[in-house]
Design an enzyme around this catalytic site. Structure first.
Site, mmCIF file in Angstrom:
data_model
loop_
_atom_site.group_PDB
_atom_site.id
_atom_site.type_symbol
_atom_site.label_atom_id
_atom_site.label_comp_id
_atom_site.label_asym_id
_atom_site.label_seq_id
_atom_site.Cartn_x
_atom_site.Cartn_y
_atom_site.Cartn_z
ATOM 1 N N GLU A 40 1.607 -6.361 -4.802
ATOM 2 C CA GLU A 40 0.889 -4.430 -4.328
ATOM 3 C C GLU A 40 1.378 -4.094 -5.302
ATOM 4 O O GLU A 40 2.271 -2.368 -4.553
ATOM 5 C CB GLU A 40 1.630 -4.983 -3.161
ATOM 6 N N CYS B 18 -7.570 -1.019 0.228
ATOM 7 C CA CYS B 18 -7.063 -1.853 1.607
ATOM 8 C C CYS B 18 -5.161 -1.991 1.212
ATOM 9 O O CYS B 18 -4.541 -2.823 1.979
ATOM 10 C CB CYS B 18 -7.788 -3.211 1.205
ATOM 11 N N HIS C 288 7.029 -2.036 -9.166
ATOM 12 C CA HIS C 288 8.077 -1.224 -8.755
ATOM 13 C C HIS C 288 7.610 -0.218 -9.900
ATOM 14 O O HIS C 288 7.430 0.943 -9.535
ATOM 15 C CB HIS C 288 9.679 -1.740 -9.060
#
Lengths: 246, 401
Positions: free
Chosen positions: B373, B248, B376
């Site tokens: 998500e 996802c 970095h």
């Protein structure tokens, strides 16, 4: 009611305008086209509103090449039922109007709508020429349109007020601001546009009545001159001698 | 905020590589954003409120699950269309794109890929229109970059029909108003499963998190589960293990890569316009070499990112994009967007810190986007692992005694 909406392409306002062939031809290289806003926002959306309230069918028609099918798909995505493209590179308003009138003659439309003008040529001629070819009444620059049975009631702006007119169907109307509100195509419409019918029809022979002698760009904006409040004589002189507006 | 004059930069004629339908999808999203969102986004950002009234419009422009097929209420568009919609949303505000990303990639995607037919029919059509909103529960207070360490868990209720869910999730976009949550939790053997928790289930609460100085026009909360009795029919049957939620995230990160590029293009577009309008020392500031350097570097980075992003879109359409390729796109695009926002802010001088321009808002938003998500640095380690074959995520703590 069968409604025919005439759509034309116009360069996106961010496109760089240039000319070729010794300034006798518009340079289409790199130009992004949109549906002429008067055709899309007012003529097409009002046609869809009439269909939604009274039933019927909305056909869009354009005179152009296969490259113009992008604007046709957008009009279908907004909600038109079917599209017709007359396969030709239109030379002038008479050429375009004759092609559309020839198609309309054999397809029995009750109402033909156009935008009041295209934003690139501002000719405002096509609607009148279609009406003349078909011997239909014309109401130009209408800002409101209501259908009552076989009668149209229209409003158009007049000096210091409104002019309200009635005409019988079939009729041709060119649509101005106020007629409807812009619709943004939704995803369902975009998907449905994939499968809506698009018929390509060869052009009929039309006598060329216009030749283009040249295009010129408008004069570049000059720098702003600032004057102080006590320089009235200087202001009047500049407006009279330089700007030549008084 | 000023009138929204945005046009996207296209230095390498990238539009020629898009289909007419792609452009129609993008232009419709842009027109909707300019009409409905640009005029109100600053007020919501300043007040830290989510513009709930936009949900229906987001559904109509296809922002919720654009790639979900027609049979489940979606428009069935391709991955590039999804990317373009995310780009147009984030061009205006990362928070708006976050809401759409979560709904599409983290709620609809797992139900579509791993849900039962009954679950798909029940949830997807309503999620596509925005009538139902969802959120995604993976991150926990003590498990961010290491989601596999999660402690949220469920046990068999013993009645043959339910499980009992306990635990807590944190930093959850859309949580405060979501109707459902796709929650990732461990079963009694420690295996991770997806489970759909509905608002109203006893013991389930979604307190809002306050005090964010980034993504202020997006609603963020916690998911708290105290002995929540969830029917077994709510467990996603199609896939278990950490790979399920990570797939996802691939979808969401792909959308973020496009979205962050949108924010970068908005900053550049404004900076270019401002540098030609603003005069100092009697000339436009765009005539100074140091301003031109900034603009030239911005458009170079944007053009490189456009090429990279479209290529990842093509690969994803073909089902060939790897997680590592998506990580690289997400990491690169968010980084260039942050740098471009900072440079664009400098070009605008003092005006750049005001809400008259969207630049400072983008800059603050992107500080979240560079972290969520996959941070970095985690994305850098994903690339590092991909090219060396050696994972560097974990280490043995040396015995300091």
């Amino acid at each position: 009611m069968k409604i025919l909406v005439c759509i034309s392409k116009a360069p996106d306002t961010t496109s760089k305008i240039a000319f070729t062939d010794g300034n006798t031809k518009f340079d289409e290289n790199g130009v992004q086209y949109i549906v002429n806003p008067y055709d899309e926002w007012y003529a097409l959306v009002r046609a869809l509103e009439i269909k939604e309230t009274s039933g019927g069918q909305v056909t869009i028609i354009t005179v152009g090449s296969a490259a113009d099918e992008a604007i046709i798909r957008k009009a279908l995505a907004i909600g038109a039922d079917e599209a017709v493209r007359i396969d030709a590179d239109p030379k002038d308003a008479y050429y375009t109007a004759t092609q559309i009138a020839e198609y309309a003659k054999t397809n029995g439309f009750d109402l033909i709508l156009t935008g009041k003008e295209t934003i690139n040529y501002n000719g405002s001629q096509v609607a009148g020429m279609i009406a003349a070819s078909l011997d239909f009444p014309l109401v130009s620059l209408a800002s409101k349109l209501e259908v009552n049975g076989s009668t149209l009631t229209l409003e158009k702006e007049a000096t210091n007020g409104l002019q309200i007119v009635e005409v019988s169907l079939p009729a041709v109307v060119s649509c101005a601001k106020g007629m409807a509100e812009q619709r943004i195509p939704n995803m369902r419409g975009i998907m449905a546009a994939r499968t809506k019918p698009l018929t390509v029809i060869p052009a009929v022979a039309v006598e060329e009545m216009t030749s283009y002698v040249g295009y010129e760009m408008p004069a570049a904006k000059s720098a702003c001159k600032m004057l102080t409040a006590d320089q009235m004589d200087e202001l009047v002189s500049l407006l009279h001698n330089e700007a030549k507006v008084i | 905020m000023r009138t929204d004059l945005y046009t996207h930069p296209d230095y390498y004629n990238m539009d020629d590589l898009l289909s007419e339908e792609h452009k129609l999808v993008r232009d419709a999203a842009r027109a909707w954003v300019k009409k409905e969102v640009s005029p109100i986004i600053d007020e919501h950002y300043e007040k830290a409120t989510f513009p709930m009234h936009l949900l229906k419009g987001l559904g109509e422009i296809g922002a919720f699950g654009p790639y979900i097929p027609d049979e489940y209420g979606g428009p069935g568009l391709d991955q590039i269309s999804y990317g373009l919609i995310m780009q147009e949303l984030e061009r205006c505000d990362s928070g708006l794109r976050s809401t759409a990303s979560v709904q599409s990639s983290l709620v609809m995607y797992p139900i579509w890929k791993y849900g039962s037919e009954e679950q798909k029919q029940k949830y997807l059509p309503k999620l596509a229109t925005g009538e139902m909103m969802g959120c995604f529960g993976l991150t926990e207070p003590d498990h961010g970059s290491n989601p596999g360490g999660m402690i949220t868990n469920f046990k068999d209720a013993g009645d043959g029909e339910h499980v009992i869910l306990n635990g807590a999730k944190m930093w959850i976009s859309n949580a405060p108003f979501a109707d459902i949550a796709v929650v990732w939790a461990k079963d009694e053997t420690g295996r991770i499963h997806g489970i759909v928790v509905e608002r109203g289930m006893e013991g389930f609460s979604t307190p809002e998190m306050h005090g964010k100085l980034s993504l202020r026009a997006s609603s963020t909360g916690e998911l708290i589960f105290v002995d929540v009795k969830v029917p077994k029919s709510h467990i996603l049957p199609g896939r278990t293990g950490l790979g399920a939620p990570l797939s996802c995230l691939d979808s969401a990160r792909f959308g973020i890569a496009w979205g962050a590029l949108g924010a970068a293009m908005d900053c550049y577009d404004q900076a270019l316009r401002y540098s030609k309008e603003r005069t100092q020392f009697g000339v436009p500031i765009g005539s100074f070499q140091l301003i031109q350097k900034k603009l030239a570097e911005m458009i170079t980075e944007i053009t490189k990112a456009q090429l990279l992003t479209l290529r990842v879109g093509q690969l994803r359409n073909e089902g060939k994009a790897t997680s590592a390729q998506i990580s690289m796109a997400k990491r690169n695009n968010v980084e260039i967007a942050l740098n471009i926002a900072r440079e664009a802010r400098q070009i605008h001088g003092g005006m750049g810190i005001t809400s008259e321009y969207s630049i400072m808002r983008h800059m603050a938003n992107l500080e979240s986007v560079v972290t969520y998500e996959g941070t970095h640095d985690i994305h850098l380690l994903i690339t590092g692992m991909d090219v060396t074959g050696i994972p560097a995520f974990t280490r043995e703590m040396p015995d300091l005694k």
